[in-house]
Design a protein around this motif. Sequence first.
Motif, PDB file in Angstrom:
ATOM      1  N   GLY A 138       0.795  -1.219   0.000  1.00  0.00           N
ATOM      2  CA  GLY A 138       0.000   0.000   0.000  1.00  0.00           C
ATOM      3  C   GLY A 138       0.831   1.274   0.000  1.00  0.00           C
ATOM      4  N   ALA A 139       1.895   1.290   0.798  1.00  0.00           N
ATOM      5  CA  ALA A 139       2.764   2.469   0.888  1.00  0.00           C
ATOM      6  C   ALA A 139       4.199   2.032   0.617  1.00  0.00           C
ATOM      7  N   SER A 140       4.915   2.792  -0.175  1.00  0.00           N
ATOM      8  CA  SER A 140       6.230   2.395  -0.688  1.00  0.00           C
ATOM      9  C   SER A 140       7.263   2.116   0.389  1.00  0.00           C
ATOM     10  N   GLY A 141       8.245   1.289  -0.006  1.00  0.00           N
ATOM     11  CA  GLY A 141       9.350   0.933   0.871  1.00  0.00           C
ATOM     12  C   GLY A 141       9.936  -0.400   0.460  1.00  0.00           C
ATOM     13  N   ASP A 142      10.787  -0.961   1.306  1.00  0.00           N
ATOM     14  CA  ASP A 142      11.400  -2.262   1.057  1.00  0.00           C
ATOM     15  C   ASP A 142      10.493  -3.363   1.598  1.00  0.00           C
ATOM     16  N   VAL A 143      10.508  -4.528   0.926  1.00  0.00           N
ATOM     17  CA  VAL A 143       9.728  -5.681   1.380  1.00  0.00           C
ATOM     18  C   VAL A 143      10.662  -6.886   1.445  1.00  0.00           C
ATOM     19  N   ALA A 144      10.886  -7.394   2.658  1.00  0.00           N
ATOM     20  CA  ALA A 144      11.758  -8.548   2.875  1.00  0.00           C
ATOM     21  C   ALA A 144      10.886  -9.776   3.097  1.00  0.00           C
ATOM     22  N   ILE A 145      11.038 -10.774   2.214  1.00  0.00           N
ATOM     23  CA  ILE A 145      10.208 -11.976   2.326  1.00  0.00           C
ATOM     24  C   ILE A 145      11.054 -13.224   2.510  1.00  0.00           C
ATOM     25  N   VAL A 146      10.383 -14.273   2.959  1.00  0.00           N
ATOM     26  CA  VAL A 146      10.936 -15.624   2.958  1.00  0.00           C
ATOM     27  C   VAL A 146      10.012 -16.422   2.051  1.00  0.00           C
ATOM     28  N   ASP A 147      10.592 -17.082   1.034  1.00  0.00           N
ATOM     29  CA  ASP A 147       9.762 -17.843   0.096  1.00  0.00           C
ATOM     30  C   ASP A 147       9.403 -19.211   0.692  1.00  0.00           C
ATOM     31  N   PRO A 148       8.530 -19.968   0.042  1.00  0.00           N
ATOM     32  CA  PRO A 148       8.094 -21.256   0.594  1.00  0.00           C
ATOM     33  C   PRO A 148       9.225 -22.256   0.822  1.00  0.00           C
ATOM     34  N   GLU A 149      10.334 -22.100   0.094  1.00  0.00           N
ATOM     35  CA  GLU A 149      11.455 -23.021   0.256  1.00  0.00           C
ATOM     36  C   GLU A 149      12.505 -22.513   1.237  1.00  0.00           C
ATOM     37  N   GLY A 150      12.256 -21.371   1.862  1.00  0.00           N
ATOM     38  CA  GLY A 150      13.164 -20.843   2.869  1.00  0.00           C
ATOM     39  C   GLY A 150      14.144 -19.802   2.382  1.00  0.00           C
ATOM     40  N   GLY A 151      14.102 -19.476   1.097  1.00  0.00           N
ATOM     41  CA  GLY A 151      14.990 -18.437   0.572  1.00  0.00           C
ATOM     42  C   GLY A 151      14.511 -17.062   0.998  1.00  0.00           C
ATOM     43  N   ALA A 152      15.447 -16.172   1.259  1.00  0.00           N
ATOM     44  CA  ALA A 152      15.112 -14.814   1.695  1.00  0.00           C
ATOM     45  C   ALA A 152      15.611 -13.808   0.681  1.00  0.00           C
ATOM     46  N   VAL A 153      14.784 -12.782   0.441  1.00  0.00           N
ATOM     47  CA  VAL A 153      15.150 -11.722  -0.489  1.00  0.00           C
ATOM     48  C   VAL A 153      14.448 -10.441  -0.062  1.00  0.00           C
ATOM     49  N   THR A 154      15.087  -9.315  -0.361  1.00  0.00           N
ATOM     50  CA  THR A 154      14.473  -8.017  -0.088  1.00  0.00           C
ATOM     51  C   THR A 154      14.246  -7.292  -1.410  1.00  0.00           C
ATOM     52  N   VAL A 211       7.073 -12.324   6.063  1.00  0.00           N
ATOM     53  CA  VAL A 211       7.525 -10.975   5.729  1.00  0.00           C
ATOM     54  C   VAL A 211       8.298 -10.494   6.951  1.00  0.00           C
ATOM     55  N   ARG A 212       9.554 -10.156   6.742  1.00  0.00           N
ATOM     56  CA  ARG A 212      10.462  -9.894   7.858  1.00  0.00           C
ATOM     57  C   ARG A 212      10.590  -8.421   8.254  1.00  0.00           C
ATOM     58  N   ALA A 213      10.527  -8.204   9.569  1.00  0.00           N
ATOM     59  CA  ALA A 213      10.843  -6.921  10.184  1.00  0.00           C
ATOM     60  C   ALA A 213      12.241  -7.081  10.780  1.00  0.00           C
ATOM     61  N   PRO A 214      13.024  -6.066  10.906  1.00  0.00           N
ATOM     62  CA  PRO A 214      12.778  -4.671  10.572  1.00  0.00           C
ATOM     63  C   PRO A 214      13.155  -4.309   9.147  1.00  0.00           C
ATOM     64  N   ALA A 215      13.564  -5.290   8.321  1.00  0.00           N
ATOM     65  CA  ALA A 215      14.004  -4.992   6.954  1.00  0.00           C
ATOM     66  C   ALA A 215      12.871  -4.492   6.062  1.00  0.00           C
ATOM     67  N   THR A 216      11.620  -4.826   6.401  1.00  0.00           N
ATOM     68  CA  THR A 216      10.491  -4.339   5.616  1.00  0.00           C
ATOM     69  C   THR A 216      10.105  -2.955   6.107  1.00  0.00           C
ATOM     70  N   THR A 217      10.211  -1.985   5.207  1.00  0.00           N
ATOM     71  CA  THR A 217       9.842  -0.608   5.550  1.00  0.00           C
ATOM     72  C   THR A 217       8.536  -0.188   4.873  1.00  0.00           C
ATOM     73  N   ALA A 218       8.095  -0.960   3.876  1.00  0.00           N
ATOM     74  CA  ALA A 218       6.802  -0.688   3.238  1.00  0.00           C
ATOM     75  C   ALA A 218       5.690  -0.961   4.243  1.00  0.00           C
ATOM     76  N   THR A 219       4.566  -0.289   4.084  1.00  0.00           N
ATOM     77  CA  THR A 219       3.445  -0.461   5.009  1.00  0.00           C
ATOM     78  C   THR A 219       2.157  -0.741   4.244  1.00  0.00           C
ATOM     79  N   ASP A 220       1.113  -0.993   5.003  1.00  0.00           N
ATOM     80  CA  ASP A 220      -0.207  -1.296   4.443  1.00  0.00           C
ATOM     81  C   ASP A 220      -0.125  -2.514   3.521  1.00  0.00           C
ATOM     82  N   LEU A 221       0.503  -3.576   4.014  1.00  0.00           N
ATOM     83  CA  LEU A 221       0.683  -4.803   3.242  1.00  0.00           C
ATOM     84  C   LEU A 221      -0.557  -5.684   3.366  1.00  0.00           C
ATOM     85  N   VAL A 222      -0.913  -6.327   2.262  1.00  0.00           N
ATOM     86  CA  VAL A 222      -2.043  -7.262   2.238  1.00  0.00           C
ATOM     87  C   VAL A 222      -1.582  -8.536   1.544  1.00  0.00           C
ATOM     88  N   GLY A 223      -1.807  -9.673   2.210  1.00  0.00           N
ATOM     89  CA  GLY A 223      -1.498 -10.971   1.607  1.00  0.00           C
ATOM     90  C   GLY A 223      -2.668 -11.417   0.740  1.00  0.00           C
TER      91      GLY A 223
END
Length: 89
Positions: free
Chosen positions: A42-58, A75-87
């Motif tokens: 919803g609001a811009s920034g970085d998004v740090a995820i872990v994929d289903p196989e355990g890989g991590a990327v920002t 979705v990992r904090a504090p590396a995720t700075t984007a807000t208003d996220l919806v799965g």
Amino acid sequence: MPAIDRFAMRAAGPDGPAVRCFAVTPHASDELVEVVRALYVGASGDVAIVDPEGGAVTFKAVPGGTILPVRARAVRAPATTATDLVGLV
């Protein structure tokens, strides 16, 4: 009167629309309640995820209003700075 769902008897394909949505709060260690097929930012920034196989990327500098078409189990904090996220599931 309940809404008519003409697609209720069809399987959700990988390219189809989401059938469920939920707010996502980044966390340092907790996983999402279920693996998502995409994330709405919803609001811009970085998004740090872990994929289903355990890989991590920002994903850096994701613009607000973007749908990231990635499967994610966390979705990992504090590396995720984007807000208003919806799965999207």
